[in-house]
Design an enzyme around this catalytic site. Sequence first.
Site, PDB file in Angstrom:
ATOM      1  N   LYS A 154     -51.829 -66.732  75.586  1.00  0.00           N
ATOM      2  CA  LYS A 154     -52.250 -68.129  75.779  1.00  0.00           C
ATOM      3  C   LYS A 154     -52.118 -68.486  77.256  1.00  0.00           C
ATOM      4  CE  LYS A 154     -51.881 -72.599  73.426  1.00  0.00           C
ATOM      5  NZ  LYS A 154     -53.269 -72.834  73.093  1.00  0.00           N
ATOM      6  N   GLU A 156     -63.858 -67.172  67.871  1.00  0.00           N
ATOM      7  CA  GLU A 156     -63.079 -68.405  67.646  1.00  0.00           C
ATOM      8  C   GLU A 156     -63.689 -69.499  68.508  1.00  0.00           C
ATOM      9  OE1 GLU A 156     -59.076 -68.213  69.302  1.00  0.00           O
ATOM     10  OE2 GLU A 156     -59.781 -66.940  70.936  1.00  0.00           O
ATOM     11  N   LEU A 198     -57.026 -65.771  69.991  1.00  0.00           N
ATOM     12  CA  LEU A 198     -55.663 -66.279  70.019  1.00  0.00           C
ATOM     13  C   LEU A 198     -55.137 -66.316  68.589  1.00  0.00           C
ATOM     14  CD1 LEU A 198     -53.536 -67.516  72.005  1.00  0.00           C
ATOM     15  CD2 LEU A 198     -54.189 -69.704  71.028  1.00  0.00           C
TER      16      LEU A 198
HETATM   17  C1  LIG Z   1     -58.678 -70.321  72.198  1.00  0.00           C
HETATM   18  C2  LIG Z   1     -57.825 -70.954  71.136  1.00  0.00           C
HETATM   19  N1  LIG Z   1     -57.893 -70.485  69.884  1.00  0.00           N
HETATM   20  C3  LIG Z   1     -57.156 -71.024  68.893  1.00  0.00           C
HETATM   21  C4  LIG Z   1     -56.306 -72.103  69.132  1.00  0.00           C
HETATM   22  C5  LIG Z   1     -55.519 -72.675  67.996  1.00  0.00           C
HETATM   23  O1  LIG Z   1     -54.167 -72.295  68.135  1.00  0.00           O
HETATM   24  P1  LIG Z   1     -52.981 -73.159  67.525  1.00  0.00           P
HETATM   25  O2  LIG Z   1     -53.276 -73.316  66.076  1.00  0.00           O
HETATM   26  O3  LIG Z   1     -51.777 -72.315  67.757  1.00  0.00           O
HETATM   27  O4  LIG Z   1     -52.954 -74.451  68.258  1.00  0.00           O
HETATM   28  C6  LIG Z   1     -56.188 -72.620  70.420  1.00  0.00           C
HETATM   29  C7  LIG Z   1     -55.296 -73.739  70.687  1.00  0.00           C
HETATM   30  O5  LIG Z   1     -55.186 -74.246  71.775  1.00  0.00           O
HETATM   31  C8  LIG Z   1     -56.965 -72.023  71.457  1.00  0.00           C
HETATM   32  O6  LIG Z   1     -56.893 -72.478  72.722  1.00  0.00           O
END
Ligand SMILES: Cc1ncc(COP(=O)(O)O)c(C=O)c1O
Length: 287
Positions: free
Chosen positions: A149, A182, A207
């Site tokens: 991240k 995603e 992610l």
């Molecule tokens: C690229 C990306 N995918 C998925 C997510 C979703 O992740 P989470 O459920 O941990 O917030 C995020 C959240 O910021 C993201 O930036």
Amino acid sequence: MGRIAYVNGRFVRHADAAVHIEDRGYQFSDGVYEVWAVFGGKLVDSIGHFARLKRSLGELSIAEPMSEGALRIVLAETVRRNRVREGLIYLQVTRGVAPRDHPFPDPAPAPALVITAKSVDPRAAEQRAERGAAVITMPENRWGRCDIKTIGLLPNVLAKQAAREAGAVEAWFVDDLGLITEGASSNAWIVDQSGALRTRNIQANILRGVTRASLLKLASDLGLQLEERPFTPDEAKGAREAFITGAGTLVLPIVRIDNAKVGNGVPGPVAKRLRRLYIDGARREAD
Ligand SMILES: Cc1ncc(COP(=O)(O)O)c(C=O)c1O
């Protein structure tokens, strides 16, 4: 009362908060971040977000700025000082400040830590979920380590801007195989024509969403048919339902993909139910 930020050991007025011009986050996007939803002043899915923060830092060989216990205290204090009941807390760690040179500085500087919190209007979020939202699709153009991240988000920024210009809330990336990876800030899901809940597997370049993991557990407890396997834009457009998950959107029904209506163009029963159950559970378990 104005907003308060935490910057490298101090709580400061948000308007005065600043970092050094040679912070490697500013120079190189050399850092990572996390975002927690806040319900009732407490962190949602806290364990999953702490675990991912630790992993992101480890993958980039950035030291943890403080222990998880200490971080929890600072996060809680940031929430308290900003009087956030329902909202989001953002945390960013960079490799720290050093004269600009690409390799890691040696000796390593202290990592830099910034935390901010903001309130969100839960009624506005609920109204948006009741209407459902639109997404667009676009070619995947991010690097190969989307499991980290990182604060390097330029492709995500451009994708979100394109989405906004198209009247959509999110952009879904489509990889070289023609499969959706995603969203720019969320994970992508469908309920396919057989009724199975589908989302991309985490071996792909995505992610590992914490909300995604919680929702998989919830759906499995409900006995829903689950498939962690990819889908194409055409499959998504022809699906019974679609939705996205993330700390910012929780579970948000998607009713339009590019110019195609999903189902009959209104939020579907599975997405609506999962949103309600996820929020109820997250509220109970926030800590
Ligand atoms: C690229 C990306 N995918 C998925 C997510 C979703 O992740 P989470 O459920 O941990 O917030 C995020 C959240 O910021 C993201 O930036």
